[in-house]
Motif scaffolding. Structure first.
Motif, PDB file in Angstrom:
ATOM      1  N   ARG A  81       0.816  -1.213   0.000  1.00 11.55           N
ATOM      2  CA  ARG A  81       0.000   0.000   0.000  1.00 11.55           C
ATOM      3  C   ARG A  81       0.851   1.265   0.000  1.00 11.55           C
ATOM      4  O   ARG A  81       0.450   2.291  -0.547  1.00 11.55           O
ATOM      5  N   SER A  82       2.027   1.199   0.611  1.00 18.38           N
ATOM      6  CA  SER A  82       2.871   2.386   0.715  1.00 18.38           C
ATOM      7  C   SER A  82       3.931   2.476  -0.372  1.00 18.38           C
ATOM      8  O   SER A  82       4.511   3.543  -0.590  1.00 18.38           O
ATOM      9  N   GLY A  83       4.195   1.353  -1.035  1.00 19.09           N
ATOM     10  CA  GLY A  83       5.262   1.333  -2.031  1.00 19.09           C
ATOM     11  C   GLY A  83       6.645   1.198  -1.432  1.00 19.09           C
ATOM     12  O   GLY A  83       7.651   1.346  -2.132  1.00 19.09           O
ATOM     13  N   LEU A  84       6.726   0.903  -0.142  1.00 20.43           N
ATOM     14  CA  LEU A  84       8.011   0.742   0.529  1.00 20.43           C
ATOM     15  C   LEU A  84       8.479  -0.704   0.438  1.00 20.43           C
ATOM     16  O   LEU A  84       7.663  -1.629   0.424  1.00 20.43           O
ATOM     17  N   PRO A  85       9.787  -0.935   0.382  1.00 24.45           N
ATOM     18  CA  PRO A  85      10.290  -2.315   0.430  1.00 24.45           C
ATOM     19  C   PRO A  85       9.888  -2.971   1.743  1.00 24.45           C
ATOM     20  O   PRO A  85       9.892  -2.321   2.800  1.00 24.45           O
ATOM     21  N   ILE A  86       9.561  -4.248   1.698  1.00 25.93           N
ATOM     22  CA  ILE A  86       9.122  -4.935   2.906  1.00 25.93           C
ATOM     23  C   ILE A  86      10.224  -4.953   3.969  1.00 25.93           C
ATOM     24  O   ILE A  86       9.948  -4.953   5.178  1.00 25.93           O
ATOM     25  N   GLU A  87      11.493  -4.915   3.520  1.00 24.51           N
ATOM     26  CA  GLU A  87      12.603  -4.886   4.474  1.00 24.51           C
ATOM     27  C   GLU A  87      12.567  -3.600   5.293  1.00 24.51           C
ATOM     28  O   GLU A  87      12.897  -3.603   6.484  1.00 24.51           O
ATOM     29  N   VAL A  88      12.172  -2.499   4.667  1.00 27.08           N
ATOM     30  CA  VAL A  88      12.076  -1.223   5.377  1.00 27.08           C
ATOM     31  C   VAL A  88      10.947  -1.281   6.401  1.00 27.08           C
ATOM     32  O   VAL A  88      11.089  -0.842   7.548  1.00 27.08           O
ATOM     33  N   VAL A  89       9.813  -1.842   5.986  1.00 23.78           N
ATOM     34  CA  VAL A  89       8.656  -1.950   6.877  1.00 23.78           C
ATOM     35  C   VAL A  89       8.994  -2.802   8.098  1.00 23.78           C
ATOM     36  O   VAL A  89       8.707  -2.420   9.243  1.00 23.78           O
ATOM     37  N   GLU A  90       9.634  -3.951   7.869  1.00 22.45           N
ATOM     38  CA  GLU A  90       9.876  -4.878   8.968  1.00 22.45           C
ATOM     39  C   GLU A  90      11.101  -4.504   9.798  1.00 22.45           C
ATOM     40  O   GLU A  90      11.058  -4.591  11.041  1.00 22.45           O
ATOM     41  N   GLN A  91      12.179  -4.101   9.146  1.00 25.86           N
ATOM     42  CA  GLN A  91      13.412  -3.865   9.881  1.00 25.86           C
ATOM     43  C   GLN A  91      13.556  -2.437  10.398  1.00 25.86           C
ATOM     44  O   GLN A  91      13.915  -2.224  11.559  1.00 25.86           O
ATOM     45  N   LYS A  92      13.251  -1.461   9.562  1.00 20.33           N
ATOM     46  CA  LYS A  92      13.428  -0.071   9.978  1.00 20.33           C
ATOM     47  C   LYS A  92      12.216   0.445  10.747  1.00 20.33           C
ATOM     48  O   LYS A  92      12.333   0.963  11.862  1.00 20.33           O
ATOM     49  N   MET A  93      11.022   0.276  10.160  1.00 19.35           N
ATOM     50  CA  MET A  93       9.818   0.742  10.830  1.00 19.35           C
ATOM     51  C   MET A  93       9.407  -0.191  11.953  1.00 19.35           C
ATOM     52  O   MET A  93       8.699   0.216  12.877  1.00 19.35           O
ATOM     53  N   GLY A  94       9.829  -1.444  11.879  1.00 17.75           N
ATOM     54  CA  GLY A  94       9.584  -2.382  12.970  1.00 17.75           C
ATOM     55  C   GLY A  94       8.166  -2.892  13.045  1.00 17.75           C
ATOM     56  O   GLY A  94       7.587  -2.981  14.129  1.00 17.75           O
ATOM     57  N   ILE A  95       7.594  -3.279  11.913  1.00 20.47           N
ATOM     58  CA  ILE A  95       6.222  -3.771  11.894  1.00 20.47           C
ATOM     59  C   ILE A  95       6.155  -5.136  11.210  1.00 20.47           C
ATOM     60  O   ILE A  95       6.458  -5.249  10.025  1.00 20.47           O
ATOM     61  N   ASN A  96       5.768  -6.151  11.952  1.00 20.72           N
ATOM     62  CA  ASN A  96       5.435  -7.443  11.359  1.00 20.72           C
ATOM     63  C   ASN A  96       3.969  -7.471  10.950  1.00 20.72           C
ATOM     64  O   ASN A  96       3.604  -7.990   9.902  1.00 20.72           O
ATOM     65  N   GLN A  97       3.150  -6.897  11.840  1.00 17.24           N
ATOM     66  CA  GLN A  97       1.726  -6.730  11.583  1.00 17.24           C
ATOM     67  C   GLN A  97       1.211  -5.684  12.563  1.00 17.24           C
ATOM     68  O   GLN A  97       1.891  -5.359  13.549  1.00 17.24           O
ATOM     69  N   LYS A  98       0.022  -5.165  12.288  1.00 19.30           N
ATOM     70  CA  LYS A  98      -0.581  -4.228  13.233  1.00 19.30           C
ATOM     71  C   LYS A  98      -2.096  -4.394  13.161  1.00 19.30           C
ATOM     72  O   LYS A  98      -2.663  -4.660  12.088  1.00 19.30           O
ATOM     73  N   PRO A  99      -2.786  -4.264  14.307  1.00 19.32           N
ATOM     74  CA  PRO A  99      -4.245  -4.376  14.289  1.00 19.32           C
ATOM     75  C   PRO A  99      -4.889  -3.131  13.693  1.00 19.32           C
ATOM     76  O   PRO A  99      -4.432  -2.002  13.941  1.00 19.32           O
ATOM     77  N   ILE A 100      -5.913  -3.338  12.905  1.00 19.35           N
ATOM     78  CA  ILE A 100      -6.683  -2.232  12.352  1.00 19.35           C
ATOM     79  C   ILE A 100      -8.154  -2.469  12.678  1.00 19.35           C
ATOM     80  O   ILE A 100      -8.579  -3.611  12.868  1.00 19.35           O
ATOM     81  N   PRO A 101      -8.945  -1.419  12.780  1.00 18.50           N
ATOM     82  CA  PRO A 101     -10.313  -1.580  13.271  1.00 18.50           C
ATOM     83  C   PRO A 101     -11.221  -2.314  12.308  1.00 18.50           C
ATOM     84  O   PRO A 101     -11.219  -2.063  11.100  1.00 18.50           O
ATOM     85  N   GLY A 102     -12.004  -3.246  12.869  1.00 16.13           N
ATOM     86  CA  GLY A 102     -13.070  -3.874  12.114  1.00 16.13           C
ATOM     87  C   GLY A 102     -14.289  -2.971  12.122  1.00 16.13           C
ATOM     88  O   GLY A 102     -14.285  -1.885  12.726  1.00 16.13           O
ATOM     89  N   GLU A 103     -15.356  -3.425  11.510  1.00 16.55           N
ATOM     90  CA  GLU A 103     -16.555  -2.603  11.359  1.00 16.55           C
ATOM     91  C   GLU A 103     -17.143  -2.167  12.701  1.00 16.55           C
ATOM     92  O   GLU A 103     -17.673  -1.069  12.822  1.00 16.55           O
ATOM     93  N   ALA A 104     -17.021  -3.007  13.715  1.00 12.64           N
ATOM     94  CA  ALA A 104     -17.617  -2.693  15.017  1.00 12.64           C
ATOM     95  C   ALA A 104     -16.616  -2.145  16.023  1.00 12.64           C
ATOM     96  O   ALA A 104     -16.976  -1.902  17.186  1.00 12.64           O
ATOM     97  N   ASP A 105     -15.373  -1.928  15.609  1.00 14.12           N
ATOM     98  CA  ASP A 105     -14.326  -1.498  16.540  1.00 14.12           C
ATOM     99  C   ASP A 105     -14.274   0.029  16.642  1.00 14.12           C
ATOM    100  O   ASP A 105     -13.357   0.683  16.130  1.00 14.12           O
ATOM    101  N   HIS A 106     -15.261   0.588  17.320  1.00 11.79           N
ATOM    102  CA  HIS A 106     -15.290   2.031  17.529  1.00 11.79           C
ATOM    103  C   HIS A 106     -14.429   2.394  18.740  1.00 11.79           C
ATOM    104  O   HIS A 106     -14.152   1.570  19.605  1.00 11.79           O
ATOM    105  N   THR A 107     -14.034   3.654  18.809  1.00 11.36           N
ATOM    106  CA  THR A 107     -13.009   4.074  19.771  1.00 11.36           C
ATOM    107  C   THR A 107     -13.424   3.838  21.218  1.00 11.36           C
ATOM    108  O   THR A 107     -12.749   3.130  21.965  1.00 11.36           O
ATOM    109  N   CYS A 108     -14.512   4.449  21.646  1.00 10.69           N
ATOM    110  CA  CYS A 108     -14.953   4.282  23.027  1.00 10.69           C
ATOM    111  C   CYS A 108     -15.291   2.830  23.317  1.00 10.69           C
ATOM    112  O   CYS A 108     -14.983   2.305  24.396  1.00 10.69           O
TER     113      CYS A 108
END
Length: 341
Positions: free
Chosen positions: A26-53
């Motif tokens: 989605r970002s156009g970044l090399p996966i090595e940059v995402v995993e090694q530099k940014m430090g992300i293997n995965q991250k949770p993102i909100p589902g349809e019912a995952d509202h903030t409060c």
């Protein structure tokens, strides 16, 4: 003065995840940059019912269940979630109070971006110390500022780690374990307009044109200027807040047993630990969570407890930084006090 201790924590992590591969695509970044530099293997993102409060409600219910606590015993609810929530003009803490059944409490919202949990812990302790009627406080809220990220905007690349989730913490006056000690916070308003959502406030109201242009998303107005002014100052302020909070608590950095730190790029995480002289295995790098704002410290603390990294008497430091800019640290003496061991 009666001790104030952490009774329990709770977290809520959405089931839906964004993998490092998807983020790279989605970002156009090399996966090595995402995993090694940014430090992300995965991250949770909100589902349809995952509202903030609502994510904060789920985390609060977990904390109450773990403590086997009746919500009617709570005296105060401090909402620590983000301003981006179910409705734009809304006191989420009162809704959260109602949903968990804290009928004898009163509630309010507080905000210091990703420094909110650190600030709220200080506020809770100070209020409990000053007011005899406040003995049990719930801190809870949710975070999904990932909604404001445009992965095609390179100016916000350092925020591609944003995720979603909820966190909660229960404090009790007279609880002798997991004692909350001192806090130190720095704010620097010279950065207050460097990272903003430019549209939707009084300066630039929402219109069809601004929505179509994507101006409702986070942006950095002067990336080179901000980086030049912020980079070393941020690292120095991290260390200063930690050292001052420790000093106020009667400890030094040599006494640190665990650091619950916000998610940031790997090099920054290890830099802070190295400057403190803390072994890297005394902190959990949140590479499977990304940055869930002010919930990071609660998540790290709960993971450390689940992984049995904490023992009685350990000195634990919670560390945060928030857009604006704000830096902060709390000190906790985990488990039973050392003089009791």
């Amino acid at each position: 003065m009666e001790p104030i201790g952490i009774v329990s924590t709770g977290i809520y992590i959405p089931e839906q995840k964004m993998s490092s591969k998807e983020l790279a695509e989605r970002s156009g970044l090399p996966i090595e940059v995402v995993e090694q530099k940014m430090g992300i293997n995965q991250k949770p993102i909100p589902g349809e019912a995952d509202h903030t409060c609502d994510m904060g409600v789920k985390a609060a219910k977990e904390a109450l269940s773990k403590a086997n606590m009746n919500p009617e015993t709570i005296d105060l609810v401090i909402y620590i979630g983000e301003e981006h929530k179910e409705y734009p003009l809304w006191t989420a803490g009162i809704k959260l109070q109602h949903e968990i059944g804290a009928v004898n409490a009163w509630a309010f919202d507080t905000a210091l971006r990703c420094g909110t949990t650190i600030a709220a812990l200080k506020m809770a302790k100070d209020m409990m110390t000053a007011d005899d009627e406040i003995r049990t406080v719930l801190l809870a809220g949710g975070y999904r500022n990932v909604d404001f990220i445009n992965y095609q905007n390179p100016r916000t690349r350092f925020m591609f780690n944003l995720g979603a989730g909820g966190g909660a913490m229960i404090l009790h006056k007279g609880h002798t374990e997991n004692q909350l000690l001192a806090t130190h916070i720095i704010t620097d308003g010279s950065f207050s307009e460097d990272v903003v959502v430019t549209t939707g406030g009084t300066k630039n109201p929402l219109t069809h044109e601004t929505l179509d242009a994507g101006l409702y998303q986070l942006d950095v107005l002067d990336p080179p200027g901000m980086k030049k002014r912020l980079e070393q100052k941020s690292m120095n302020n991290f260390i200063f807040c930690i050292e001052r909070a420790l000093s106020k608590s009667g400890y030094t950095k040599e006494d640190i047993d665990y650091v619950a730190m916000l998610h940031m790029k790997r090099s920054a995480h290890t830099y802070v630990l190295d400057q403190l002289g803390v072994d890297h295995n005394k902190s959990i790098y949140l590479e499977d969570y990304g940055h869930i704002g002010q919930m990071d410290q609660i998540i790290s603390l709960q993971l450390a407890e689940e992984r049995e990294l904490l023992k009685d008497g350990d000195i634990v430091v919670l560390v945060s930084a928030g857009i604006g800019y704000a830096w902060g640290a709390n000190v906790i003496q985990w488990g039973k006090q050392r003089e009791e061991l």
